[in-house]
Design a protein around this motif. Structure first.
Motif, PDB file in Angstrom:
ATOM      1  N   PRO A   1       0.755  -1.308  -0.037  1.00 48.21           N
ATOM      2  CA  PRO A   1      -0.051  -0.005   0.016  1.00 48.21           C
ATOM      3  C   PRO A   1       0.658   1.178   0.223  1.00 48.21           C
ATOM      4  O   PRO A   1       1.954   1.384   0.735  1.00 48.21           O
ATOM      5  N   LYS A   2       0.324   2.222  -0.697  1.00 47.70           N
ATOM      6  CA  LYS A   2       1.004   3.662  -0.560  1.00 47.70           C
ATOM      7  C   LYS A   2      -0.097   4.652  -0.336  1.00 47.70           C
ATOM      8  O   LYS A   2      -1.154   4.707  -0.555  1.00 47.70           O
ATOM      9  N   PHE A   3       0.479   5.810   0.363  1.00 47.65           N
ATOM     10  CA  PHE A   3      -0.461   6.666   0.963  1.00 47.65           C
ATOM     11  C   PHE A   3      -1.029   7.343  -0.325  1.00 47.65           C
ATOM     12  O   PHE A   3      -0.182   7.991  -1.408  1.00 47.65           O
ATOM     13  N   ALA A   4      -2.429   7.627  -0.383  1.00 44.79           N
ATOM     14  CA  ALA A   4      -2.621   8.460  -1.809  1.00 44.79           C
ATOM     15  C   ALA A   4      -3.649   9.347  -1.427  1.00 44.79           C
ATOM     16  O   ALA A   4      -4.186  10.015  -2.101  1.00 44.79           O
ATOM     17  N   GLY A   5      -3.720   9.790  -0.138  1.00 45.68           N
ATOM     18  CA  GLY A   5      -4.533  10.956   0.418  1.00 45.68           C
ATOM     19  C   GLY A   5      -6.026  10.715   0.074  1.00 45.68           C
ATOM     20  O   GLY A   5      -6.467   9.669   0.225  1.00 45.68           O
ATOM     21  N   LEU A   6      -6.649  11.774  -0.773  1.00 43.61           N
ATOM     22  CA  LEU A   6      -8.219  11.611  -0.997  1.00 43.61           C
ATOM     23  C   LEU A   6      -8.287  11.145  -2.405  1.00 43.61           C
ATOM     24  O   LEU A   6      -9.369  11.095  -3.034  1.00 43.61           O
ATOM     25  N   ALA A   7      -7.158  10.612  -3.048  1.00 42.67           N
ATOM     26  CA  ALA A   7      -7.469  10.044  -4.546  1.00 42.67           C
ATOM     27  C   ALA A   7      -8.504   9.131  -4.659  1.00 42.67           C
ATOM     28  O   ALA A   7      -9.261   9.079  -5.611  1.00 42.67           O
ATOM     29  N   ASN A   8      -8.843   8.434  -3.653  1.00 37.90           N
ATOM     30  CA  ASN A   8      -9.720   7.253  -3.800  1.00 37.90           C
ATOM     31  C   ASN A   8     -11.114   7.866  -3.906  1.00 37.90           C
ATOM     32  O   ASN A   8     -12.062   7.629  -4.775  1.00 37.90           O
ATOM     33  N   PHE A   9     -11.379   9.104  -3.088  1.00 34.73           N
ATOM     34  CA  PHE A   9     -12.503   9.899  -2.981  1.00 34.73           C
ATOM     35  C   PHE A   9     -12.665  10.485  -4.316  1.00 34.73           C
ATOM     36  O   PHE A   9     -13.802  10.592  -4.631  1.00 34.73           O
ATOM     37  N   ALA A  10     -11.624  10.844  -5.099  1.00 36.99           N
ATOM     38  CA  ALA A  10     -11.911  11.766  -6.099  1.00 36.99           C
ATOM     39  C   ALA A  10     -12.114  10.797  -7.202  1.00 36.99           C
ATOM     40  O   ALA A  10     -13.114  11.032  -7.926  1.00 36.99           O
ATOM     41  N   LYS A  11     -11.681   9.663  -7.218  1.00 35.22           N
ATOM     42  CA  LYS A  11     -11.945   8.701  -8.317  1.00 35.22           C
ATOM     43  C   LYS A  11     -13.605   8.279  -8.178  1.00 35.22           C
ATOM     44  O   LYS A  11     -14.146   8.098  -9.051  1.00 35.22           O
ATOM     45  N   LEU A  12     -14.055   8.223  -6.624  1.00 37.61           N
ATOM     46  CA  LEU A  12     -15.308   7.606  -6.487  1.00 37.61           C
ATOM     47  C   LEU A  12     -16.260   8.566  -7.357  1.00 37.61           C
ATOM     48  O   LEU A  12     -17.562   8.272  -7.716  1.00 37.61           O
ATOM     49  N   LEU A  13     -15.976   9.796  -7.123  1.00 38.14           N
ATOM     50  CA  LEU A  13     -16.783  10.956  -7.844  1.00 38.14           C
ATOM     51  C   LEU A  13     -17.062  11.066  -9.201  1.00 38.14           C
ATOM     52  O   LEU A  13     -18.004  11.187  -9.688  1.00 38.14           O
ATOM     53  N   ALA A  14     -15.927  10.540  -9.955  1.00 43.10           N
ATOM     54  CA  ALA A  14     -16.001  10.317 -11.338  1.00 43.10           C
ATOM     55  C   ALA A  14     -16.365   9.037 -11.848  1.00 43.10           C
ATOM     56  O   ALA A  14     -16.412   8.789 -13.075  1.00 43.10           O
TER      57      ALA A  14
END
Lengths: 306, 297
Positions: free
Chosen positions: A60-73
């Motif tokens: 695992p690598k830290f990704a900040g809020l990237a997962n949430f940004a992806k979720l919106l798109a």
């Protein structure tokens, strides 16, 4: 995880009851254990959601809020939101209002009510695995539904109900209702049986029909209970649909039965694709937030009025 | 139907003859029709599953309504071996029994402590337990799996036992606390005068007196442990040596479309039997346990 550790140290502050310290020793193991297994994973979910993490073996690598940004798109999320909404709005009225009506009927103790009660209770004994397995054949191409259609000469209408985009979600909804409404009705009837009968008798003297007594006497009196049942049923439908969908349809055909709860599972274990654990947990948090919002709304709208 | 009257005399007693006239009004007739239809919808698939389990695979579709027994016990024979059902049932039994024992060993003292606790902290702790009802088990599936890996217990039945008894704590502790509170405190006081320790009071006075509560919790948790699916599938895994009957059952449904429906039905019957036998024996008690569990939750 500081909560369980701080609980015992605070206890001896009540020296008046000398035994409190000893009592704490009785309670602490259960409390720690419960917090470890229930609160621990919940906290972990928020951490994992910020990671770029594929399969369990990957690093695992830290990704900040990237997962949430992806979720919106992600349009799969939109589809799943709609399916989740349809599933909820189609099942809840039956699971709560339908069950309440049946519960009222049973609470009148009409002749034969004992048999009805036993029958309605049966789904409570059936596990999700059995439910899914059973209905995958009932609704399958050579199953009960098609067999019946064939028998009565409606063979043209036979189809693979779970594999058809138009009927798959409807099937999941019907199976949910089949499974949940009966036991809820038994619960409502148990609750209604504890209402003071003189209230009904007063209403009966006023000439109120069963229909009016049901909605204008029994229902308002039980509103608090209805509210709790709605909340539990809501949470159960919102979160719990994954297991049934896993056995019945795996979210398919296409995205037809893909709910948010299913997506959490799908991305975690890479069903029909590669696993994305971090992303799966971000969806889990979305689900969690929806749960909280839903509870607040239900609490606000279904309230005891007196 | 003497069971009915014995079960709740309070309700039938007084209102019986007064309400009779209203019972057969139009509302109740509609009620009979609707509830009757629903009951048939509930029973019908079960009936079909049971009769299909004794048929050969072509009869399942050709004669959906009539029992033909054309396959005798052949489907059961096949499924028992194919699913390694004996092993799976033993795994289910092991997980269920061990989880039950562990749950009670931990929850009983905790509920005694809570029932006798005074002051604010007891109340707070009870609220913390109540919070557990609002956390749907499914939410924590992946983190729990990671926990199992972290403590080196992935693919073990023992981790499921630890997990199941942990998540049962809120309901069990709250139910048992209510039972513990009904024990009169005079009993405790006289035991103290006799020089009994806390532990002795708990084990010799309280535990025997709350036996009905223990039975309720045990029945309730038996069903929920026996029927658990998703966590057991993900954590204990689907390998025959460790899988429970619930995890084994869905594996007979083939994704490729050449499922033998009669065999699936036989498998379903095998897996349902243990809980149904329990229900036939315990009947009313089991209903009451499930209702109590749900009403308190």
């Amino acid at each position: 995880m500081t909560t369980p550790a701080s609980a015992p140290t605070r206890r001896p502050r009540h020296p008046a009851r000398g035994g409190n310290g000893a009592l704490a020793a009785f309670t602490v193991p259960s409390l720690v254990w419960y917090l470890l297994f229930m609160m621990g994973p919940l906290v972990a979910m928020f951490v994992i959601a910020t990671l770029n993490w594929g399969s369990i073996a990957a690093h695992p690598k830290f990704a900040g809020l990237a997962n949430f940004a992806k979720l919106l798109a992600d349009e799969r999320i939109g589809t799943a939101l709609i399916n989740t909404g349809i599933h909820l709005f189609a099942t809840l009225p039956f699971q709560v209002l339908g069950a309440f009506m049946i519960g009222y009927f049973l609470a009148q103790r009409p002749p034969g009510h004992r048999i009805f009660r036993v029958v309605l209770f049966i789904p409570a004994l059936i596990s999700t695995a059995q439910l899914g397995t059973m209905f995958s054949v009932v609704l399958g191409p050579d199953g009960l539904v098609n067999g019946l259609l064939n028998l009565v000469g409606l063979g043209d209408h036979m189809r693979a109900w779970l594999a058809d985009t138009h009927t798959a979600l409807l099937c999941v909804i019907l199976v949910s209702i089949w499974n949940g409404m009966g036991f809820n009705a038994v619960l409502f009837s148990a609750r209604l049986a504890s209402i003071d009968q003189s209230i009904y008798e007063a209403a009966e003297l006023d000439g109120a029909s069963h229909w009016r007594r049901l909605w204008f006497v029994a229902f308002p009196i039980s509103l608090d209970f209805v509210s709790v049942m709605t909340m539990l049923q809501f949470l159960w439908s919102l979160f719990g649909s994954a297991a049934l969908i896993l056995i019945l349809t795996e979210g398919g055909p296409g995205q037809a039965t893909s709910t948010l709860s299913w997506l959490v599972y799908r991305f975690a274990f890479g069903v029909n694709g590669s696993p994305l654990i971090g992303y799966s947990q971000a969806i889990g948090i979305l689900l969690f937030l929806l749960g909280v919002v839903g509870l607040v709304i239900i609490r606000r709208f279904i309230k005891q009025r007196y | 139907m003497s069971v009915t009257r014995a079960a709740s005399p309070a309700v039938t007693r007084r209102s019986g003859q007064k309400r009779r006239p209203g019972l057969f009004g139009p509302g109740m007739v509609v009620g009979y029709v609707v509830v009757g239809l629903y009951a048939v919808t509930l029973l019908f698939p079960l009936y079909w599953v049971v009769i299909s389990a004794f048929k050969d695979k072509f009869d399942v579709f050709r004669t959906p309504l009539t029992p033909t027994f054309s396959a005798g016990l052949a489907n059961f024979d096949f499924v028992w071996t194919y699913l390694e059902a004996g092993k799976a049932l033993l795994n289910s039994l092991y997980i269920t029994a061990a989880s039950l024992a562990l749950t009670l060993v931990v929850a009983l003292p905790a509920s005694y402590g809570l029932a006798r606790a005074r002051g604010r902290i007891g109340g707070i702790v009870e609220k913390v337990y109540a919070l557990g009802f609002l956390i749907p088990g499914f939410a924590a599936l992946v983190p729990t799996l990671l926990l199992a890996i972290a403590v080196n217990m992935y693919h073990t039945r023992e981790f499921i036992i630890l997990y199941l008894s942990a998540t049962a704590q809120p309901l069990c502790v709250i139910l048992l606390t209510q039972f513990m509170r009904t024990v009169p405190s005079e009993l405790e006081e006289s035991a103290v005068i006799d020089g009994a320790s806390r532990w002795q009071i708990f084990s010799r006075v309280y535990v025997p007196l709350v036996m009905p509560g223990i039975a309720t919790v045990a029945i309730l948790q038996f069903i929920s442990y026996w029927n658990e699916y998703l966590y057991t599938l993900v954590i204990a895994g689907a390998q025959p040596a460790r899988r429970t009957i619930q995890v084994a059952l869905p594996t007979i449904v083939s994704g490729t479309g050449n499922t033998n429906y009669a065999q699936v039905c036989a498998g379903t019957v095998i897996s349902i039997i243990p809980v149904f036998v329990m229900y036939i024996i315990l009947n009313r008690r089991m209903e009451d346990a499930l209702i109590q569990g749900a009403l308190k939750g």
